[in-house]
Structures are given as structure tokens and as C-alpha cells.
Design a protein around this motif. Structure first.
Motif, PDB file in Angstrom:
ATOM      1  N   CYS A 321       5.422 -13.662 -29.112  1.00  0.00           N
ATOM      2  CA  CYS A 321       6.626 -13.581 -29.942  1.00  0.00           C
ATOM      3  C   CYS A 321       7.128 -12.146 -30.051  1.00  0.00           C
ATOM      4  O   CYS A 321       8.335 -11.893 -29.983  1.00  0.00           O
ATOM      5  N   ARG A 322       6.210 -11.193 -30.216  1.00  0.00           N
ATOM      6  CA  ARG A 322       6.615  -9.796 -30.358  1.00  0.00           C
ATOM      7  C   ARG A 322       7.286  -9.271 -29.108  1.00  0.00           C
ATOM      8  O   ARG A 322       8.106  -8.351 -29.172  1.00  0.00           O
ATOM      9  N   ALA A 323       6.973  -9.859 -27.954  1.00  0.00           N
ATOM     10  CA  ALA A 323       7.546  -9.405 -26.693  1.00  0.00           C
ATOM     11  C   ALA A 323       8.819 -10.165 -26.311  1.00  0.00           C
ATOM     12  O   ALA A 323       9.463  -9.833 -25.323  1.00  0.00           O
ATOM     13  N   CYS A 324       9.191 -11.165 -27.098  1.00  0.00           N
ATOM     14  CA  CYS A 324      10.315 -12.032 -26.743  1.00  0.00           C
ATOM     15  C   CYS A 324      11.649 -11.394 -27.131  1.00  0.00           C
ATOM     16  O   CYS A 324      11.803 -10.908 -28.258  1.00  0.00           O
ATOM     17  N   PRO A 325      12.641 -11.385 -26.246  1.00  0.00           N
ATOM     18  CA  PRO A 325      13.948 -10.813 -26.593  1.00  0.00           C
ATOM     19  C   PRO A 325      14.706 -11.602 -27.655  1.00  0.00           C
ATOM     20  O   PRO A 325      15.695 -11.105 -28.194  1.00  0.00           O
ATOM     21  N   LEU A 326      14.254 -12.808 -27.976  1.00  0.00           N
ATOM     22  CA  LEU A 326      14.894 -13.598 -29.026  1.00  0.00           C
ATOM     23  C   LEU A 326      14.250 -13.381 -30.392  1.00  0.00           C
ATOM     24  O   LEU A 326      14.611 -14.054 -31.356  1.00  0.00           O
ATOM     25  N   LEU A 327      13.326 -12.446 -30.493  1.00  0.00           N
ATOM     26  CA  LEU A 327      12.544 -12.276 -31.702  1.00  0.00           C
ATOM     27  C   LEU A 327      13.396 -12.111 -32.947  1.00  0.00           C
ATOM     28  O   LEU A 327      13.141 -12.738 -33.981  1.00  0.00           O
ATOM     29  N   ALA A 328      14.427 -11.277 -32.895  1.00  0.00           N
ATOM     30  CA  ALA A 328      15.220 -10.990 -34.100  1.00  0.00           C
ATOM     31  C   ALA A 328      15.934 -12.234 -34.618  1.00  0.00           C
ATOM     32  O   ALA A 328      16.242 -12.325 -35.814  1.00  0.00           O
ATOM     33  N   ALA A 376      26.584  -8.751 -28.321  1.00  0.00           N
ATOM     34  CA  ALA A 376      25.651  -8.794 -29.447  1.00  0.00           C
ATOM     35  C   ALA A 376      24.515  -9.765 -29.210  1.00  0.00           C
ATOM     36  O   ALA A 376      23.410  -9.574 -29.697  1.00  0.00           O
ATOM     37  N   ALA A 377      24.784 -10.839 -28.458  1.00  0.00           N
ATOM     38  CA  ALA A 377      23.774 -11.873 -28.271  1.00  0.00           C
ATOM     39  C   ALA A 377      22.696 -11.390 -27.311  1.00  0.00           C
ATOM     40  O   ALA A 377      22.981 -10.839 -26.258  1.00  0.00           O
ATOM     41  N   PRO A 378      21.398 -11.580 -27.651  1.00  0.00           N
ATOM     42  CA  PRO A 378      20.318 -11.140 -26.775  1.00  0.00           C
ATOM     43  C   PRO A 378      20.169 -12.045 -25.578  1.00  0.00           C
ATOM     44  O   PRO A 378      20.484 -13.228 -25.627  1.00  0.00           O
ATOM     45  N   ALA A 379      19.700 -11.459 -24.491  1.00  0.00           N
ATOM     46  CA  ALA A 379      19.384 -12.266 -23.319  1.00  0.00           C
ATOM     47  C   ALA A 379      18.161 -13.097 -23.648  1.00  0.00           C
ATOM     48  O   ALA A 379      17.292 -12.689 -24.410  1.00  0.00           O
ATOM     49  N   ALA A 380      18.086 -14.290 -23.082  1.00  0.00           N
ATOM     50  CA  ALA A 380      16.971 -15.171 -23.388  1.00  0.00           C
ATOM     51  C   ALA A 380      16.151 -15.442 -22.138  1.00  0.00           C
ATOM     52  O   ALA A 380      16.689 -15.592 -21.042  1.00  0.00           O
ATOM     53  N   PRO A 381      14.839 -15.511 -22.276  1.00  0.00           N
ATOM     54  CA  PRO A 381      13.999 -15.828 -21.132  1.00  0.00           C
ATOM     55  C   PRO A 381      14.058 -17.305 -20.817  1.00  0.00           C
ATOM     56  O   PRO A 381      14.575 -18.101 -21.598  1.00  0.00           O
ATOM     57  N   ALA A 382      13.515 -17.674 -19.702  1.00  0.00           N
ATOM     58  CA  ALA A 382      13.431 -19.091 -19.363  1.00  0.00           C
ATOM     59  C   ALA A 382      12.539 -19.785 -20.380  1.00  0.00           C
ATOM     60  O   ALA A 382      11.573 -19.210 -20.875  1.00  0.00           O
ATOM     61  N   VAL A 383      12.870 -21.029 -20.692  1.00  0.00           N
ATOM     62  CA  VAL A 383      12.059 -21.782 -21.644  1.00  0.00           C
ATOM     63  C   VAL A 383      10.724 -22.135 -20.999  1.00  0.00           C
ATOM     64  O   VAL A 383      10.682 -22.721 -19.920  1.00  0.00           O
ATOM     65  N   PRO A 384       9.589 -21.758 -21.628  1.00  0.00           N
ATOM     66  CA  PRO A 384       8.291 -22.010 -21.004  1.00  0.00           C
ATOM     67  C   PRO A 384       7.800 -23.420 -21.241  1.00  0.00           C
ATOM     68  O   PRO A 384       8.304 -24.138 -22.098  1.00  0.00           O
TER      69      PRO A 384
END
Length: 398
Positions: A321-328, A376-384
Motif C-alpha cells: 500500500c505504501r508503494a502504491c500510487p493510489l495511496l492518497a 491531478a489524478a494519479p496514475a494507477a497500476p494494473a489491478v493485481p
């Protein structure tokens, strides 16, 4: 003094319910602490609770606080009892502190007379339903197995018609087996000024129903599109508004999203000070603190290790979670949904894939609506794969 102040006080006015919903995590789940508690909060419990709330408001110079009259079914305690307690809290908090009171009810006991008492007492009404039709609420039955829908629908419509200024809205738990748009539109027929959709409580050791392929995320995306395409004019939807605010860099006020400090505390019918009921979906006694309003202040609860862990921000989250770009925006999801037996709560949410799906979808719709939002919107990683996040689980508290 330590920790962030509590601003939401959830007081159990009655410890039993007139319904016997087959999926209830409180009475049908792993926690059994309710069985040994009194059915109603005695006058001395309510008196001491009001004093403790006022004490906390004074110590932290609170300008406002939320008072949630809860249960069980709180109306079993009587509308007059609810308003009397609310008045007691308002009389005792410091000058300049506003008390926002709301009762969370299944609506089956609402009558025109009770609505008038609540409205006159400055208590707003929040209704809990599974959807806006009898079919949606088939699992909401009384203790004799009879359907609750006729009384619940009548109560909700009474609120809309006779006490619109006191009608706070409807809370609905997502059922991924139902049609999302049809569920949303059926709720609109009850004329709620606001809706809030909650994910059903579950965790990695006891997964929620229909948990596969981000079905809950897809369900919410479909409702979001219906709401967004209507211009957001039909009703407010708290989950969506909170997500939009977070994507635009504004603060959030919900436990389900964002990194805002946890600020809710529960007082049970016997005066016990506990963490929120959602934790009871994890294991028996998960919300226990060992504190009570007769011997302990709410500041003592702030110092409790379990509460302090919930207020530790990103430090309490799993490495993933801490490494995820969607954390905020995600904030790790609802705390109760992170539990895994043997590893505590230091895990991603069981709804990790669903939350990523929803946030990415809302971010895309927002970016298409306004170019400013795109930056403003963060990039999101692929859904694992939801099971893959436990390839190397973090150490948990238990």
C-alpha cells in the motif's frame, strides 16, 4: 495528551434489534460480546457518556462533533430517550461546539409522531436499507421470519414527506448479485437527499460474498456512471463525492477512503468504550479496549495501542500500500477489510482490486470532464490478482 481527537461518538442506545437479517455481521458474525451486555443503555451510562463527550470536546477545543445514536435498533429505546440524550450532550459541551446528531435506523419503527420528536430534537434520520424494493430486502426479516420491507419503506417515505429537513439519507451495502443501476434507481424512489454505498464487511480469512474479479468495483463503477451521467443532480452519493474530492487533492471524511486520521469511538450499552463495530467482523473481541466511561476518559482510548495504530497513518499500512500510487486516494481501504488471521490488519484491503478499479474509473471520467483533473489524478497500476498480494505478507499485530 496523544493522538488525534475523536470527533464522532457512536453511542449504543439499544443493544438489540427488532430484525434478524441473515447476513448481519454484528449478531451473526464471529463477535459474541453483545450477548453479555444490557439491552438498553441505562440513564447513568448516558449521563456519564455525555459528561465524557463534553470533557473531550473541552480538552481538544472541538468546534463541532458528530453524535451517532446507534444500536441494534436505537428506536427501541424510544424517540424521547434519543432526543433527551442529545439535549444532554448539547447542554454539556462547551459554548461554540456544535453537536450534529443522527440516528441510524432500519426505519421499521418510524412513525409520524416519532419523526416529529426526532426532528424537533434536532436529530437527523439515516436509514439503512439493502435497496429500494421488497426483492432487494428479502434477507431483512424480523425474528419470526416476516419481511421488514413494508414497514421500512413506509418509514423512509414518511421521513421524505413529513421531515425532509431531518432526512439525512440512506445507507446501502453493495450486493454484487443485484443489478447495480436498478438498485440505485430503486433507492431514488425513496427520495433520499444522500446515499452512501458501503462494501460488505469481509477480510482475507473470511472473504465477502461474490468476491472475485473485482465484482464489487465493477458494480460501483456502473452506479457511478449512472449518477455522473445524470449530472449528479438526483442525489448526493458520499463514496463518489469523497473519491472525487481526494482525486482533486481535497481532504476526505470517510473511513473507507483517504488518509484522514481515524476519529470515531463507540460507547456500548454498559458504558464500555470500544472501537467501531466493523472490527467485530474480524474476530470475537476485536473492538475491545478494556475501558469504560465510568473509569476512563476518551483520551485514554486515544492512547490505547489498537487506536494509536489506526491513527498512525501510512506507517500502519502494508508495504504494498505504501508503494502504491493510489495511496492518497485509497488510503489502504477500510481497516476491518485488511484483516488476515495470523497477520493482523497490516495487509492490503481484501477489496484492493475493487478499489483500484473504482478509483481508476472515476479518475478517467473526471479527467475527461475537465483537463485540470487529468494532471491531478494519479496514475494507477494494473489491478493485481487479489490473492497475489499475500505472496509475502507483512507482520501483523496478532
Amino acid at each position: 495528551m496523544s493522538g488525534h481527537a475523536f470527533r464522532q461518538f457512536i453511542v449504543k442506545m439499544h443493544g438489540r434489534c427488532n430484525l434478524a437479517c441473515t447476513y448481519c455481521y454484528l449478531y451473526e458474525g464471529p463477535d459474541r460480546t453483545w450477548r453479555t451486555r444490557p439491552a438498553t443503555a441505562a440513564p447513568d451510562v448516558l449521563d456519564r457518556t455525555a459528561a465524557r463527550i463534553a470533557e473531550h470536546a473541552r480538552a481538544h477545543a472541538l468546534r463541532d462533533l458528530s453524535l451517532v445514536l446507534h444500536g441494534g435498533e436505537p428506536l427501541l429505546a424510544g424517540a424521547e430517550t434519543l432526543t433527551r440524550f442529545t439535549r444532554l450532550v448539547r447542554d454539556r459541551v462547551p459554548d461554540g461546539c456544535t453537536v450534529h446528531a443522527v440516528v441510524q435506523t432500519n426505519a421499521t419503527l418510524l412513525t409520524a409522531g416519532r419523526l416529529a420528536v426526532l426532528a424537533d430534537g434536532g436529530v437527523r434520520i439515516s436509514v439503512s436499507l439493502d435497496g429500494g424494493s421488497a426483492a432487494h430486502n428479502a434477507r431483512r426479516v424480523d425474528h419470526a421470519g416476516r419481511p421488514s420491507w413494508p414497514a421500512a419503506a413506509r418509514g423512509a417515505l414518511l421521513a421524505a414527506e413529513h421531515a425532509p429537513s431531518a432526512y439525512a439519507g440512506i445507507l446501502t451495502v453493495v450486493d454484487a448479485a443485484l443489478d447495480p443501476v436498478e438498485t440505485y434507481e430503486s433507492l431514488l424512489a425513496l427520495r433520499p437527499p444522500a446515499l452512501n454505498f458501503l462494501l460488505p464487511h469481509g477480510n482475507w480469512s473470511a472473504p465477502p460474498p461474490h468476491w472475485a474479479g473485482a465484482r464489487h468495483g465493477e458494480w460501483l463503477c456502473a452506479v457511478f456512471d449512472r449518477w455522473w451521467d445524470a449530472g449528479r443532480r438526483e442525489t448526493r452519493v458520499r463514496l463518489f463525492e469523497e473519491c472525487l474530492a481526494l482525486l482533486l487533492g481535497m481532504p476526505s471524511a470517510t473511513e473507507s477512503l483517504g488518509l484522514a486520521p481515524f476519529d470515531a469511538v463507540v460507547v456500548e450499552t454498559d458504558g464500555s468504550i470500544e472501537q467501531t463495530d466493523s472490527l467485530k467482523s474480524a474476530y470475537d473481541g476485536a473492538a475491545h479496549t478494556g475501558l469504560d466511561v465510568f473509569h476512563d476518559a476518551f483520551d485514554d482510548a486515544l492512547r490505547h495501542p489498537a487506536v494509536a495504530a489506526r491513527q498512525a497513518g501510512t506507517a500502519s499500512l502494508a508495504r504494498q500500500c505504501r508503494a502504491c500510487p493510489l495511496l492518497a486516494v485509497c488510503g489502504g481501504g477500510h481497516y476491518a477489510h485488511r484483516y488476515r488471521a495470523g497477520h493482523g490488519f497490516r495487509n492490503p484491503s481484501v477489496y484492493c482490486a475493487d478499489l483500484q478499479r473504482l478509483i481508476r474509473h472515476i479518475a478517467a471520467r473526471l479527467a475527461a470532464h475537465t483537463p485540470v483533473a487529468a494532471s491531478a489524478a494519479p496514475a494507477a497500476p494494473a489491478v493485481p490478482d487479489p490473492h497475489a498480494v499475500f505472496a509475502a505478507p507483512e507482520e501483523g499485530a496478532r
